[in-house]
Design an enzyme around this catalytic site. Structure first.
Site, PDB file in Angstrom:
ATOM      1  N   SER A   1       0.823  -1.231   0.015  1.00 51.04           N
ATOM      2  CA  SER A   1       0.082   0.082   0.005  1.00 51.04           C
ATOM      3  C   SER A   1       0.841   1.254   0.046  1.00 51.04           C
ATOM      4  O   SER A   1       1.559   1.568  -0.913  1.00 51.04           O
ATOM      5  CB  SER A   1      -0.954  -0.186   1.303  1.00 51.04           C
ATOM      6  OG  SER A   1      -1.952   0.928   1.348  1.00 51.04           O
TER       7      SER A   1
ATOM      8  N   ASP B   1      -2.564   6.269  -3.583  1.00 48.96           N
ATOM      9  CA  ASP B   1      -1.599   5.553  -3.207  1.00 48.96           C
ATOM     10  C   ASP B   1      -0.934   4.426  -3.891  1.00 48.96           C
ATOM     11  O   ASP B   1      -1.554   4.282  -5.007  1.00 48.96           O
ATOM     12  CB  ASP B   1      -1.934   4.937  -1.610  1.00 48.96           C
ATOM     13  CG  ASP B   1      -2.775   3.670  -1.805  1.00 48.96           C
ATOM     14  OD1 ASP B   1      -3.587   3.787  -2.897  1.00 48.96           O
ATOM     15  OD2 ASP B   1      -2.698   2.786  -1.259  1.00 48.96           O
TER      16      ASP B   1
ATOM     17  N   ASP C   1      -5.677   1.980  -3.828  1.00 55.28           N
ATOM     18  CA  ASP C   1      -7.067   1.417  -3.028  1.00 55.28           C
ATOM     19  C   ASP C   1      -7.352   2.601  -2.200  1.00 55.28           C
ATOM     20  O   ASP C   1      -8.508   2.414  -1.603  1.00 55.28           O
ATOM     21  CB  ASP C   1      -7.055  -0.007  -2.335  1.00 55.28           C
ATOM     22  CG  ASP C   1      -5.987   0.176  -1.142  1.00 55.28           C
ATOM     23  OD1 ASP C   1      -5.234   1.331  -1.060  1.00 55.28           O
ATOM     24  OD2 ASP C   1      -5.885  -0.612  -0.384  1.00 55.28           O
ATOM     25  N   ARG C   2      -6.661   3.825  -2.253  1.00 56.23           N
ATOM     26  CA  ARG C   2      -6.906   4.971  -1.366  1.00 56.23           C
ATOM     27  C   ARG C   2      -7.103   6.066  -2.387  1.00 56.23           C
ATOM     28  O   ARG C   2      -6.606   6.308  -3.492  1.00 56.23           O
ATOM     29  CB  ARG C   2      -5.876   5.117  -0.383  1.00 56.23           C
ATOM     30  CG  ARG C   2      -5.728   4.027   0.543  1.00 56.23           C
ATOM     31  CD  ARG C   2      -4.980   4.272   1.772  1.00 56.23           C
ATOM     32  NE  ARG C   2      -4.859   3.386   2.487  1.00 56.23           N
ATOM     33  CZ  ARG C   2      -4.170   3.107   3.994  1.00 56.23           C
ATOM     34  NH1 ARG C   2      -3.938   4.582   4.593  1.00 56.23           N
ATOM     35  NH2 ARG C   2      -3.917   2.407   4.806  1.00 56.23           N
TER      36      ARG C   2
ATOM     37  N   LYS D   1     -11.195  -1.915  -1.601  1.00 56.56           N
ATOM     38  CA  LYS D   1     -11.281  -0.390  -1.872  1.00 56.56           C
ATOM     39  C   LYS D   1     -10.746   0.144  -3.207  1.00 56.56           C
ATOM     40  O   LYS D   1      -9.974  -0.469  -3.806  1.00 56.56           O
ATOM     41  CB  LYS D   1     -10.107   0.223  -0.834  1.00 56.56           C
ATOM     42  CG  LYS D   1     -10.699   0.063   0.639  1.00 56.56           C
ATOM     43  CD  LYS D   1      -9.525   0.338   1.693  1.00 56.56           C
ATOM     44  CE  LYS D   1      -8.495  -0.506   1.625  1.00 56.56           C
ATOM     45  NZ  LYS D   1      -7.452  -0.042   2.738  1.00 56.56           N
TER      46      LYS D   1
END
Length: 555
Positions: free
Chosen positions: A150, A308, A312-313, A419
């Site tokens: 991540s 990111d 997923d962000r 996400k």
């Protein structure tokens, strides 16, 4: 935590990871199984570690991949496995290792053409689409592995497993995989299968597919892409050197959007990144320090977007206007805006669909759901708690305070179960296009309606003994009946939305709350608090919380 003196400033040569040395350690260091820190450990987002510390090395990936093979065979999953990865240096190395083990076990692997990067949401959406309509025991189901830590620093690596439902694996699955992998490591990898990548490429078991277009073409099912195109919104994007970097131009071309990628660099050392608050390179799109490069462009565009490394962000940057102060939106603020907008702009969604949030997300969401008479499902930290609800369309939206969320398609069908930073960024553009107002303006409107929320999170050191006591906390462990001068309304050790243990405790009042839980990977406990009164009240909440927690954790 004190802010580093160079936070938000460009990285210097001395800040960069020695990538050749990192890769050498990946292949040469072998974990010592007597050291807990070097064993496989699955947190809320898979196993993460660093090759320098012998916590993310070739042996780990061999063992984890073989354990995943064993699990899928036990479950009768005989379809292909989709292999994704992000742009971290160790992701490239682990990708090859995983492929060698999968092929040796006669698993068909789906990979992107040219072995290019594949973001987490692309994997999830692909699995959902491919498995739609298949029953639980259908042997043709497909699953996925995603190699990513991540937003972690460049020296780190990570790997996570997504079962056929498309989302993060549940705790019982990751516990099984973790134990199996550690058993292999303890046995010096006896029993694993592996072939050299040169041989693997000749077997016909690796199928390279064009994965961009299926995802991009489907975006109109979840976002009003035509509205964004018609409004001709000027959008600036900084992928932060992540796995979705080549998607944005393709999205713009396919839908006729006015998108400018302001940073197109891919560098495993992430040398272009400004330093985060602690002086480390960290690709955290919710941090104003890490996003300093994109913030320089905020007045040049109607909206700026960031993600990111595994996408997923999401990070949403609005320009400053006469009506509203711009800048990087707090993730809690955008979650509130997104939920309020979706409830009122998705007419095909049934009114009985729940809205999901983690218990450390803003109580502004509670007030929005109450106003719209929507069921709120509050769950422990971790996106895995939203997977079933998104899969069976019983929740419309699932979000967490760390800038991760996903929601249903416009027709109420499942989009993905992990996400998705793309759709949250594009939703910000849809909000601006449809309403003519920025997400920052909408949050200002919500505060006028529901009150202003003051939120904080503090990470503090904790001894191993006290960390172990967190899981034993009960409502009776906290004796105080007042919090920051207000009567306590609830003491929670289990999430009200699903009854799952939160691994800590949450205490609420009419005007605020705090929650405390230990870190899954570090000797820290995380303290969250929110006040609807003001900054002074928030400080009192934090002070009272510390006293209550210290008393409860005494031997």
């Amino acid at each position: 935590m004190a802010i580093h003196k160079r936070a938000g400033k460009p990285a210097q040569q001395s800040d960069l990871t020695n990538i050749p040395k990192l890769i050498s350690h990946y292949f040469r260091l072998v974990p010592d199984m007597t050291q807990a820190a070097q064993r496989v450990s699955f947190g809320t987002s898979g196993h993460r570690g660093c090759a320098f510390d012998a916590s993310f090395n070739e042996s780990h990936i061999i063992a984890i991949t073989q354990a995943v093979v064993d699990f899928r065979r036990q479950q009768g999953i005989n379809g292909p496995l989709l292999l994704g990865m992000d742009t971290h240096a160790l992701s490239q190395a682990a990708y090859i290792t995983a492929m060698e083990v999968l092929v040796a076990n006669q698993i068909k692997v789906i990979a992107q053409l040219d072995d290019a990067f594949v973001p987490t949401p692309v994997v999830s959406q692909y699995l959902v689409a491919a498995n739609r309509g298949k029953v639980q025991d259908d042997p043709s189901r497909i699953d996925g592995l995603i190699i990513t830590p991540s937003h972690n620093p460049p020296k780190d690596g990570g790997i996570k497993y997504n079962p056929p439902h498309g989302g993060p694996a549940e705790g019982e699955i990751t516990a099984w995989i973790e134990q199996r992998a550690n058993d292999y490591l303890s046995a010096q990898l006896e029993g694993v299968k592996r072939v050299n990548i040169a041989v693997a490429l000749t077997t016909g078991l690796i199928e390279h597919r064009e994965l961009y277009q299926p995802y991009i073409e489907s975006l109109a099912q979840v976002i009003d892409m035509q509205a964004i195109a018609d409004a001709n919104i000027r959008i600036g994007v900084d992928p932060l050197g992540g796995s979705g970097i080549y998607y944005w131009d393709k999205i713009a071309a396919h839908y006729g959007l006015n998108i400018t990628v302001v940073n197109d660099r891919v560098d495993p050392a992430f040398g272009f990144m400004p330093l985060d608050k602690d002086g480390k390179i960290r690709m955290d799109c919710s941090s104003p320090y890490a996003m300093a490069g994109l913030l320089e462009h905020q007045q040049q565009f109607d909206l700026c977007l960031g993600n990111d490394p595994d996408f997923d962000r999401h990070g949403i940057v609005c320009p400053t206007t006469d009506e509203v102060a711009g800048g990087l939106m707090n993730p809690n603020h955008f979650l509130a805006v997104a939920i309020d907008y979706l409830i009122t702009h998705r007419p095909q969604w049934s009114s009985d669909l729940a809205i999901g949030k983690t218990l450390v997300s803003s109580a502004m969401i509670d007030r929005i759901c109450a106003f719209h008479q929507r069921t709120l499902m509050e769950v422990p930290v971790g996106f895995k708690w939203f997977v079933d609800g998104l899969a069976n369309q019983s929740i419309a939206f699932g979000g967490e305070e760390s800038a991760g969320a996903a929601f249903l398609q416009r027709d109420g069908q499942t989009w993905c179960t992990d996400k998705d930073g793309f759709i949250l960024c594009l939703l910000a553009a849809e909000i601006l296009a449809v309403t003519g107002k920025s997400p920052a303006w909408h949050y200002q409107r919500l505060t006028a309606q529901f009150g202003n929320a003051f939120y904080a999170r503090i990470d503090s050191p904790i001894s191993a003994a006290k960390k172990a006591r967190f899981s034993k906390l009960t409502a009776e462990s906290l004796q105080a009946e007042l919090l920051a001068g207000d009567p306590v309304t609830a003491k929670l050790t289990h999430a009200p939305g699903n009854g799952a243990a939160i691994g800590g405790i949450k205490v609420t009042t009419e005007n605020g709350w705090f929650a405390a839980r230990p870190s899954g990977t570090e000797p820290l406990f995380k303290l969250y608090a929110e006040s609807f009164v003001g900054e002074t009240h928030l400080k009192q909440l934090l002070a009272d919380a510390r006293v209550m927690i210290d008393e409860a954790l005494k031997a």
